[in-house]
Scaffold this active site. Structure first.
Site, mmCIF file in Angstrom:
data_model
loop_
_atom_site.group_PDB
_atom_site.id
_atom_site.type_symbol
_atom_site.label_atom_id
_atom_site.label_comp_id
_atom_site.label_asym_id
_atom_site.label_seq_id
_atom_site.Cartn_x
_atom_site.Cartn_y
_atom_site.Cartn_z
ATOM 1 N N ASN A 192 0.851 -1.187 0.000
ATOM 2 C CA ASN A 192 0.000 0.000 0.000
ATOM 3 C C ASN A 192 0.891 1.243 0.000
ATOM 4 O O ASN A 192 2.016 1.206 0.490
ATOM 5 C CB ASN A 192 -0.886 0.013 1.251
ATOM 6 C CG ASN A 192 -1.851 1.181 1.269
ATOM 7 O OD1 ASN A 192 -2.433 1.545 0.233
ATOM 8 N ND2 ASN A 192 -2.032 1.787 2.427
ATOM 9 N N HIS B 197 0.781 5.145 1.389
ATOM 10 C CA HIS B 197 0.019 5.964 2.346
ATOM 11 C C HIS B 197 0.665 7.345 2.435
ATOM 12 O O HIS B 197 1.883 7.455 2.593
ATOM 13 C CB HIS B 197 0.007 5.288 3.723
ATOM 14 C CG HIS B 197 -0.770 6.068 4.737
ATOM 15 N ND1 HIS B 197 -2.153 6.031 4.815
ATOM 16 C CD2 HIS B 197 -0.365 6.948 5.683
ATOM 17 C CE1 HIS B 197 -2.554 6.841 5.778
ATOM 18 N NE2 HIS B 197 -1.492 7.407 6.322
ATOM 19 N N SER C 282 4.706 6.896 2.505
ATOM 20 C CA SER C 282 5.261 5.590 2.881
ATOM 21 C C SER C 282 4.696 4.494 1.994
ATOM 22 O O SER C 282 3.507 4.513 1.657
ATOM 23 C CB SER C 282 4.879 5.241 4.328
ATOM 24 O OG SER C 282 5.268 6.253 5.227
ATOM 25 N N ASP D 232 -2.956 0.639 8.426
ATOM 26 C CA ASP D 232 -1.782 1.467 8.105
ATOM 27 C C ASP D 232 -0.608 1.150 9.036
ATOM 28 O O ASP D 232 0.228 2.012 9.321
ATOM 29 C CB ASP D 232 -2.107 2.978 8.187
ATOM 30 C CG ASP D 232 -3.160 3.387 7.165
ATOM 31 O OD1 ASP D 232 -3.214 2.764 6.093
ATOM 32 O OD2 ASP D 232 -3.928 4.311 7.451
HETATM 33 C C1 GAR Z 1 -2.724 8.603 -2.801
HETATM 34 O O1 GAR Z 1 -2.294 9.868 -2.370
HETATM 35 C C2 GAR Z 1 -2.515 7.574 -1.724
HETATM 36 O O2 GAR Z 1 -1.395 7.834 -0.940
HETATM 37 C C3 GAR Z 1 -3.774 7.691 -0.941
HETATM 38 O O3 GAR Z 1 -4.777 7.897 -1.896
HETATM 39 C C4 GAR Z 1 -4.231 8.608 -2.991
HETATM 40 C C5 GAR Z 1 -4.642 7.941 -4.274
HETATM 41 O O4 GAR Z 1 -4.216 8.693 -5.376
HETATM 42 N N1 GAR Z 1 -4.021 6.514 -0.170
HETATM 43 C C6 GAR Z 1 -4.514 6.523 1.069
HETATM 44 O O5 GAR Z 1 -4.838 7.532 1.637
HETATM 45 C C7 GAR Z 1 -4.658 5.150 1.697
HETATM 46 N N2 GAR Z 1 -4.888 5.260 3.095
HETATM 47 P P1 GAR Z 1 -4.342 8.116 -6.835
HETATM 48 O O6 GAR Z 1 -5.740 7.542 -6.971
HETATM 49 O O7 GAR Z 1 -4.143 9.297 -7.726
HETATM 50 O O8 GAR Z 1 -3.279 7.078 -7.009
#
Ligand code: GAR
Length: 219
Positions: free
Chosen positions: A109, A111, A138, A147
């Site tokens: 994942n 985060h 991360s 997480d």
């Molecule tokens: C990313 O910023 C990722 O880090 C976050 O969602 C976004 C997805 O962006 N994930 C979380 O918050 C998970 N807990 P994307 O759809 O443009 O890849």
């Protein structure tokens, strides 16, 4: 070298998915994106994936009675594509032990914080409210602790004067797009694995995540 079959799970824009799929298509990342799965039919990333000729599937939670039933169906759907790695890329659902057990040690994942700081949601807002000068991202193995699985790779991102949630998150996303493919590359090449609850890189347990230092502003 042979390419590792992967499944990518998204809920939204899917920019991390796009970067991984582009690298795979360009041959610089040894993975084969077998399927992109979303829990949201309107996820923008589904269109991006389809435009890249990647198989897309949607599994809507409202069609299932509860979370365990949904996750059982999700496992069944994903297993049809026989991925060796599950890449969570903005998949905004908490996964059940059944799902985690089905793909144990094979779920990564990304985060948007320097874990263990700011688990959960609204990480950029929380970093701004705390007046942090350094924020970040991360990549971690996914385990039953939300997480909380072993962190593999992190990048620091500077918080600049006048930053809003939007400007900060855009800077964090640039860092995500650098380090997520890197960690996936390590896994695909067999350099990275989860064993005895720890992340191992090149045959050694990671006592601390690999950390990319803060890039110069605008970098
Ligand atoms: C990313 O910023 C990722 O880090 C976050 O969602 C976004 C997805 O962006 N994930 C979380 O918050 C998970 N807990 P994307 O759809 O443009 O890849």
């Amino acid at each position: 070298m042979s390419r590792l079959p992967i499944a990518i799970l998204i809920s939204g824009r899917g920019t991390n998915m796009r970067v991984v799929a582009e690298r795979a298509a360009g041959g610089s990342l040894p993975v084969d994106v077998r399927v992109v799965v979303s829990d949201q039919p309107a996820a923008e990333g589904l269109k991006t994936a389809a435009a890249m000729n990647i198989t897309t599937r949607v599994l809507e939670p409202r069609e299932f009675a509860d979370r365990p039933t949904y996750d059982r169906a999700l496992v069944q759907l994903i297993e049809q594509y026989q991925p060796k790695l599950i890449v969570l890329a903005g998949f905004m659902r908490i996964l059940t032990p059944h799902f985690l057990g089905a793909f144990a040690g094979r779920i990564l994942n990304v985060h948007p914080s320097l874990l263990p700081k700011y688990r959960g949601l609204h990480t950029h807002r929380r970093a701004l409210e705390a007046r942090d000068t350094v924020h970040g991202v991360s990549v971690h193995f996914v385990t039953e602790e939300l997480d909380g699985g072993p962190v593999v790779l992190q990048a620091e991102v500077p918080v600049l004067p006048g930053d809003s949630e939007q400007t900060l998150s855009a800077r964090v996303q640039q860092a995500e797009h650098r380090i997520y493919p890197q960690a996936i590359d390590w896994f695909a090449r067999g350099r990275l694995l989860l064993q005895d609850g720890r992340a191992w890189l090149d045959g050694k347990p990671l006592d601390a995540p690999v950390r990319e230092p803060s890039q110069a502003a605008g970098g």
